[in-house]
Design a protein around this motif. Sequence first.
Motif, short mmCIF file in Angstrom:
data_model
loop_
_atom_site.label_atom_id
_atom_site.label_comp_id
_atom_site.label_asym_id
_atom_site.label_seq_id
_atom_site.Cartn_x
_atom_site.Cartn_y
_atom_site.Cartn_z
N VAL A 1 13.34 9.06 7.13
CA VAL A 1 14.74 9.15 7.57
C VAL A 1 15.06 10.59 7.88
N ASP A 2 15.90 10.76 8.88
CA ASP A 2 16.39 12.08 9.21
C ASP A 2 17.70 12.25 8.45
N THR A 3 17.71 13.19 7.53
CA THR A 3 18.88 13.33 6.67
C THR A 3 20.15 13.70 7.45
N SER A 4 19.96 14.12 8.69
CA SER A 4 21.15 14.48 9.47
C SER A 4 21.71 13.26 10.21
N ASP A 5 20.97 12.12 10.17
CA ASP A 5 21.47 10.92 10.84
C ASP A 5 22.76 10.45 10.20
N SER A 6 23.60 9.85 11.00
CA SER A 6 24.86 9.33 10.45
C SER A 6 24.54 8.05 9.65
N ASP B 1 0.87 -1.18 0.00
CA ASP B 1 0.00 0.00 0.00
C ASP B 1 0.90 1.22 0.00
N LEU B 2 0.72 2.06 -1.01
CA LEU B 2 1.61 3.22 -1.15
C LEU B 2 0.85 4.41 -1.70
N GLU B 3 1.29 5.56 -1.34
CA GLU B 3 0.75 6.79 -1.93
C GLU B 3 1.97 7.67 -2.23
N ILE B 4 2.13 8.04 -3.47
CA ILE B 4 3.25 8.92 -3.83
C ILE B 4 2.66 10.26 -4.25
N CYS B 5 3.16 11.33 -3.63
CA CYS B 5 2.65 12.66 -3.95
C CYS B 5 3.74 13.52 -4.57
N GLY B 6 3.33 14.62 -5.18
CA GLY B 6 4.25 15.53 -5.87
C GLY B 6 5.39 15.99 -4.96
N GLY B 7 6.59 16.06 -5.50
CA GLY B 7 7.73 16.62 -4.78
C GLY B 7 8.41 15.68 -3.80
N GLN B 8 7.87 14.47 -3.62
CA GLN B 8 8.49 13.56 -2.65
C GLN B 8 9.78 12.95 -3.21
N ALA B 9 10.71 12.66 -2.31
CA ALA B 9 11.97 12.01 -2.70
C ALA B 9 12.11 10.73 -1.89
N LEU B 10 11.96 9.61 -2.57
CA LEU B 10 12.00 8.32 -1.87
C LEU B 10 13.11 7.43 -2.42
N GLY B 11 13.81 6.80 -1.50
CA GLY B 11 14.80 5.81 -1.90
C GLY B 11 14.19 4.42 -1.75
N MET C 1 23.77 12.31 -7.97
CA MET C 1 22.95 12.65 -6.81
C MET C 1 22.78 14.17 -6.71
N GLY C 2 23.80 14.91 -7.14
CA GLY C 2 23.70 16.37 -7.15
C GLY C 2 22.59 16.84 -8.09
N LEU D 1 23.06 2.72 0.90
CA LEU D 1 22.31 3.66 1.73
C LEU D 1 23.03 5.00 1.85
N ASP D 2 24.35 4.93 2.00
CA ASP D 2 25.08 6.19 2.23
C ASP D 2 24.94 7.17 1.06
N LEU D 3 24.70 6.61 -0.13
CA LEU D 3 24.58 7.50 -1.30
C LEU D 3 23.31 8.34 -1.26
N ILE D 4 22.23 7.75 -0.77
CA ILE D 4 20.96 8.46 -0.83
C ILE D 4 20.54 9.01 0.54
N ALA D 5 21.37 8.74 1.56
CA ALA D 5 20.99 9.14 2.92
C ALA D 5 20.77 10.64 3.03
N GLY D 6 21.58 11.43 2.34
CA GLY D 6 21.44 12.88 2.45
C GLY D 6 20.38 13.45 1.51
N TRP D 7 19.83 12.60 0.67
CA TRP D 7 18.90 13.08 -0.36
C TRP D 7 17.45 12.66 -0.09
N ALA D 8 17.26 11.38 0.24
CA ALA D 8 15.90 10.87 0.39
C ALA D 8 15.30 11.29 1.73
N LYS D 9 14.04 11.68 1.68
CA LYS D 9 13.33 12.02 2.92
C LYS D 9 12.69 10.77 3.51
N GLU D 10 12.41 9.81 2.64
CA GLU D 10 11.80 8.56 3.08
C GLU D 10 12.44 7.40 2.32
#
Lengths: 296, 238
Positions: free
Chosen positions: B219-224, B27-37, B173-174, B196-205
Amino acid sequence: MGDFPLDLLWELFGNSILAALLAGLVVPIVGAYLLARGTGFYGVTLPQLAAAGIAFGFAILAWWQENMTWLVDAIEHGDEAHLALPYHILWASVFCLGGLILMARTSKSGKGEAGHVAATFAIASALTILFAHMSPMGEVFVHGLLRGEILAIDGHELEILVIALGAVAVLLALFRRSLTLVSFDPELAKVQGMRLGSWEYFHLVIVGGTVSVCVMTIGPTVLFGLLVLPPLAARSLAGSMTGYFLLSSLAGLISSAGGIWVSFEYDLPLGPCLVLVAALLLPVAAIAKRAKRKLA
Amino acid sequence: MRDKRSLLSVRGAAFGFGTTRILQGIDLEICGGQALGILGPNGAGKTTLLRGLLGLRKPMVGAVERHTKSVAYVPQQDRLSPEWPLSTFELVCMGSARSRFGVRWHTRSVREAAERKLDLVGLLHKRAESFADLSGGQRQRALIARALMCGPDLLLLDEPTSGVDRPSQAKIMGILGELGTASDSAPAILLVAHQLDLIAGWAKEILWVADGRVDRRCVDTSDSTEKLEGLFGGASHG
């Protein structure tokens, strides 16, 4: 050729020269798609299938004339030569398109496409000989086709060739980008809403139609060569699809012109000469590619 | 920002091959502007999920509803045959779905758009070069440019950083990061990744794909990276 008056030469062989040049211009573009799609071996198998169809037509000709009375009547009241050509093209088409659809289906099921195409070639070769053997007239005709003797093309055959290859050239020019997309990246084509099945069948009809008409006029040997060799030479040099098509066509034209010259100059069969000139373009293209890389 | 309307809904879907279900209960809902990995172990069904969302694979049960026609995708570069001598420019133009009766014209607007997209991914100078002759990273950027040709609401990428060196990964990624922050044209982006490390700073979910299930986690983009790897069970090798 030097002792032969040019006007007489043209009168006798003008149709064949024009047919070879026209085929050289258009057939390699059809082959360019086959090669890029990784189905280059189709270029050898399809003409053989069409030849088997023509031989089959000869094998059942007597039965056909006995049972298909409407056709016999038409032949008796019409121009026999004009009716014989569509009859043979019909059988060439049936075998060619039937084989194409069969091979396309087996490749989709992922059962080793190359093996299936090779097996089809072997079966078609055997059938050609067997069917031809069933009719003395067919044996002579098919033997001539396989030898690549294209010096006896009449005006009617040339007309058919011009119409068929003209239509193929126009269709390929119009739909080349769509055909490239569905072949190169079918997933993107599907995401864009294109009907893959319809485009695949459209491509099969273009290939099948070209092969069926050409095998009856220029013969399978020339067709083998023009479908495979010019695009192979062109691919090593082309940096774009437009360049690939244009270079394929140019290479085909050079093969035809060169083959005609060699054939008349040394009194050799035109078909094999044309194919061997096309084969010579491969090392030329390889050298040109190396030079291009050095210059870049 | 593009509006947050729903672009894609998945209801109780299952995907698989033949009668075998690889993924179920989605079950998923994708909305405009979302960034998901999309992350998960090898063979867990990440690409299957992506193909299902794209409509390339029909769900065995349930439904996938796309509420936009403007969907683009970036395949894995090695899925495309090098036998086609396409120029980079021709490849990018393919992304324009404009056609009339099946005839695709490369009008001036299409050509100009292709040049802009090539410029955006830093490949304008490579426009005349054969796509097959580009490096792995350049090919991937060209494919992103192609995907952007239709001005997508929804952009799906299948391992765009796979088989690409580190600097190229960072470039890719840039570009995706810039797309996500574009003020009025940010598409929703779904990206399959194996690190994971590649998209950790980019994906919000993150959509975590494992054991036949898909879990959506913020995900918290500030997490290590270490903390995230702990959360996702050492996903960097996935």
